[in-house]
Motif scaffolding. Structure first.
Motif, short mmCIF file in Angstrom:
data_model
loop_
_atom_site.label_atom_id
_atom_site.label_comp_id
_atom_site.label_asym_id
_atom_site.label_seq_id
_atom_site.Cartn_x
_atom_site.Cartn_y
_atom_site.Cartn_z
N GLU A 155 34.98 28.57 6.28
CA GLU A 155 33.73 29.22 6.66
C GLU A 155 32.83 28.30 7.48
O GLU A 155 32.24 28.72 8.49
CB GLU A 155 32.99 29.75 5.43
CG GLU A 155 33.73 30.88 4.72
CD GLU A 155 34.13 32.02 5.65
OE1 GLU A 155 33.28 32.46 6.47
OE2 GLU A 155 35.29 32.47 5.57
N THR B 67 31.76 28.69 11.59
CA THR B 67 30.39 28.60 12.08
C THR B 67 30.29 27.57 13.20
O THR B 67 29.68 27.83 14.25
CB THR B 67 29.42 28.23 10.93
OG1 THR B 67 29.52 29.22 9.91
CG2 THR B 67 28.00 28.12 11.42
N LYS C 293 31.93 28.89 16.40
CA LYS C 293 31.09 29.84 17.14
C LYS C 293 30.03 29.11 17.96
O LYS C 293 29.78 29.46 19.11
CB LYS C 293 30.43 30.83 16.18
CG LYS C 293 31.40 31.84 15.62
CD LYS C 293 30.72 32.77 14.64
CE LYS C 293 31.75 33.68 14.00
NZ LYS C 293 31.18 34.53 12.95
N LYS C 294 29.41 28.08 17.36
CA LYS C 294 28.39 27.32 18.09
C LYS C 294 29.00 26.63 19.31
O LYS C 294 28.48 26.71 20.42
CB LYS C 294 27.74 26.27 17.19
CG LYS C 294 26.73 26.85 16.22
CD LYS C 294 25.88 25.75 15.62
CE LYS C 294 26.53 25.19 14.38
NZ LYS C 294 25.69 24.22 13.67
#
Length: 81
Positions: free
Chosen positions: A40, A44, A47-48
């Motif tokens: 997870e 994240t 994605k950044k």
């Protein structure tokens, strides 16, 4: 230099870094998260980074592939339990 790709001249002959240090560190962190199976948090970070350097970047594509593989492996493990 005749016939050589401009990136080869920059990176190999002139010693120019391919990425700035902040992005290099973030990419290293992303791959460490994947290796540590922190799915997870890695998603994240992915994605950044993909928003910053683009989803078509070869390193981002590699990270995406590894994330998909990790997610599949975790799902299979959870389904066996």
């Amino acid at each position: 230099y005749y016939g050589r790709d401009i990136s080869m001249i920059y990176y190999e002959m002139m010693g120019v870094e391919k990425r700035n240090q902040k992005i290099s560190n973030a990419l290293n962190n992303l791959f460490n998260l994947i290796e540590d199976e922190k799915l997870e948090v890695a998603k994240t970070e992915y994605k950044k980074l993909s928003g910053l350097i683009g989803e078509d970047d070869p390193v981002i594509l590699n990270a995406k592939t590894q994330l998909e593989y990790l997610e599949e492996a975790i799902n299979e493990k959870n389904n066996k339990d």
